[in-house]
Write a protein that holds these residues in place. Structure first.
Motif, PDB file in Angstrom:
ATOM      1  N   GLU A 167       1.369   7.398  -9.887  1.00  0.00           N
ATOM      2  CA  GLU A 167       1.750   8.716 -10.412  1.00  0.00           C
ATOM      3  C   GLU A 167       2.888   8.621 -11.424  1.00  0.00           C
ATOM      4  O   GLU A 167       2.905   9.350 -12.416  1.00  0.00           O
ATOM      5  CB  GLU A 167       2.137   9.656  -9.264  1.00  0.00           C
ATOM      6  N   ASP A 216       0.802  -1.227   0.000  1.00  0.00           N
ATOM      7  CA  ASP A 216       0.000   0.000   0.000  1.00  0.00           C
ATOM      8  C   ASP A 216       0.837   1.281   0.000  1.00  0.00           C
ATOM      9  O   ASP A 216       0.459   2.269  -0.617  1.00  0.00           O
ATOM     10  CB  ASP A 216      -0.958   0.011   1.193  1.00  0.00           C
ATOM     11  N   GLU A 273       0.731   4.806  -4.506  1.00  0.00           N
ATOM     12  CA  GLU A 273       0.556   6.166  -5.026  1.00  0.00           C
ATOM     13  C   GLU A 273       1.726   6.597  -5.903  1.00  0.00           C
ATOM     14  O   GLU A 273       1.522   7.151  -6.980  1.00  0.00           O
ATOM     15  CB  GLU A 273       0.351   7.157  -3.876  1.00  0.00           C
TER      16      GLU A 273
END
Length: 108
Positions: free
Chosen positions: A71, A63, A67
């Protein structure tokens, strides 16, 4: 644990791979050839085929890396043209390592 699945232009694969490999702790990925179409369709004058060639990336990541991986793919795959691709984030419930027979809810 999440799966990041991306459909990208084949000519962008090297750039994307190099950018992802710069991420500390990057877990690796699988690549497949695929074809498909979305809302935008191409027309061929002979032998009509709406399918466009893409590369499918599959990345299973903890986790805390999701991100930055997401990205990085979005930024690196972007050319500003229709058909750059799509990126999805999916939950990965559990999995196992075939070599050891271990079964995990956290594969990192």
């Amino acid at each position: 644990m999440k799966e990041i699945r991306a459909y990208v232009q084949p000519h962008k694969l090297s750039q994307i791979t190099m950018a992802l490999m710069e991420i500390p702790g990057f877990p690796g990925m699988s690549i497949m050839d695929c074809e498909g179409f979305g809302r935008e369709r191409t027309e061929h004058s002979q032998d009509y085929k709406p399918f466009l060639v893409k590369k499918r990336l599959e990345i299973f990541a903890p986790d805390d890396l999701v991100e930055i991986i997401f990205e990085t793919i979005m930024r690196t795959a972007h050319s500003g043209h229709h058909g750059d691709g799509k990126v999805y984030i999916l939950d990965a419930q559990e999995g196992g390592r075939i070599s050891s027979g271990e079964r995990h809810k956290d594969l990192s």
